[in-house]
Design a protein around this motif. Structure first.
Motif, PDB file in Angstrom:
ATOM      1  N   GLN A  56     -12.947 -75.313  60.463  1.00 39.78           N
ATOM      2  CA  GLN A  56     -13.540 -74.286  61.347  1.00 39.78           C
ATOM      3  C   GLN A  56     -14.427 -73.274  60.084  1.00 39.78           C
ATOM      4  N   LYS A  57     -13.771 -72.940  59.317  1.00 38.82           N
ATOM      5  CA  LYS A  57     -14.188 -71.943  58.029  1.00 38.82           C
ATOM      6  C   LYS A  57     -15.619 -72.450  57.581  1.00 38.82           C
ATOM      7  N   ASN A  58     -15.436 -73.900  57.068  1.00 41.95           N
ATOM      8  CA  ASN A  58     -16.464 -74.450  56.481  1.00 41.95           C
ATOM      9  C   ASN A  58     -17.847 -74.692  57.713  1.00 41.95           C
TER      10      ASN A  58
ATOM     11  N   GLU B  66     -18.552 -72.435  59.786  1.00 40.21           N
ATOM     12  CA  GLU B  66     -18.924 -71.283  59.802  1.00 40.21           C
ATOM     13  C   GLU B  66     -19.708 -70.675  58.717  1.00 40.21           C
ATOM     14  N   ASP B  67     -19.126 -71.068  57.402  1.00 43.29           N
ATOM     15  CA  ASP B  67     -19.915 -70.876  56.459  1.00 43.29           C
ATOM     16  C   ASP B  67     -21.260 -71.346  56.283  1.00 43.29           C
TER      17      ASP B  67
END
Length: 251
Positions: free
Chosen positions: A1-3, A5-6
């Motif tokens: 998820q973080k990847n 979003e980034d």
């Protein structure tokens, strides 16, 4: 998820999904904080992990190069980097053991090249595609969704393709079920046809209507569909006739 979003999280008007569609974020209307939602798939996932992880740890210990990957709604055992024969052999033992120990849970097992995954039985990528199309259709004021492009390179993407076809069929059935006056108005509205393209990445047996040769062709296809041009030196397999000259992406 973080990847995710980034890389794409700040793009206005772009919806995102991950973990085979288990988690999704609706398109951002402006510069607001992105919110992630998830489906209730009827599985106690913490209990599944408590049962599955000791088994996976055992196989990881005996299979050099393998590892366990956890996402919101999947547990994966990856053996891409292992000796191919040994990894495949261990996977052939792992799946029956997981099936036996997790028989009380509503889960299924996905065996792909180099990966064994445990996922909720109800979860597939078609679930989020169906939701996206229904939500978009609900914001068009009764007009049909005018364009769909659905692409994928994996067997798990087949559910996306069939969801697109089901949505089109249901939309057509709903139009047929309307009264004569509405049908007359629709027939006169030639400005909003539906263009739906399902595209498999790689030539193989698929439910998709079209295919491209490899993932390298994907950005070239998107550029072509947007009216842009790809330099001949970077042209895709379907953009050249073999003589070095360029031909149109869509004939």
């Amino acid at each position: 998820q973080k990847n995710l979003e980034d890389a794409l999280g700040n793009v206005p008007g772009l919806g995102l999904a991950h973990s085979n569609g288990a988690c999704y974020s609706v398109p951002l209307p402006g510069e607001t904080q992105r919110e992630w939602l998830s489906y209730d798939l009827g599985v106690d996932w913490e209990a599944v992990k408590k049962t599955a992880l000791p088994i996976l740890s055992k196989y990881t210990a005996r299979t050099n190069g393998s590892f366990v990957k956890l996402t919101h709604s999947s547990i994966g055992w990856t053996y891409y980097s292992c000796d191919p024969e040994w990894g495949a052999l261990q996977a052939s033992y792992l799946v029956p053991e997981l099936e036996r120990e997790l028989s009380a849970f509503d889960v299924r097992f996905v065996t792909l090249k180099g990966v064994v995954e445990v996922v909720p039985r109800k979860l597939n990528k078609g679930l989020v595609v169906k939701k996206i199309l229904e939500e978009v259709a609900g914001t068009t004021g009764g007009r049909p969704v005018d364009f769909i492009l659905c692409m994928g390179d994996d067997v798990s993407d087949e559910k996306m393709f069939t969801s697109v076809f089901s949505f089109i069929a249901e939309s057509n059935a709903a139009s047929i079920g309307t009264d004569d006056s509405v049908m007359e108005d629709v027939s006169k509205d030639k400005s909003a046809p539906m263009y739906a393209f399902t595209v498999a990445v790689g030539k193989k047996k698929t439910h998709a209507s079209y295919y491209i040769d490899s993932s390298r062709d994907v950005p070239h296809l998107l550029v072509g569909m947007s009216g842009g041009h790809v330099p001949i030196s970077q042209s895709s397999s379907w953009e050249s006739d073999g003589s070095g000259s360029r031909r149109d992406v869509f004939a």
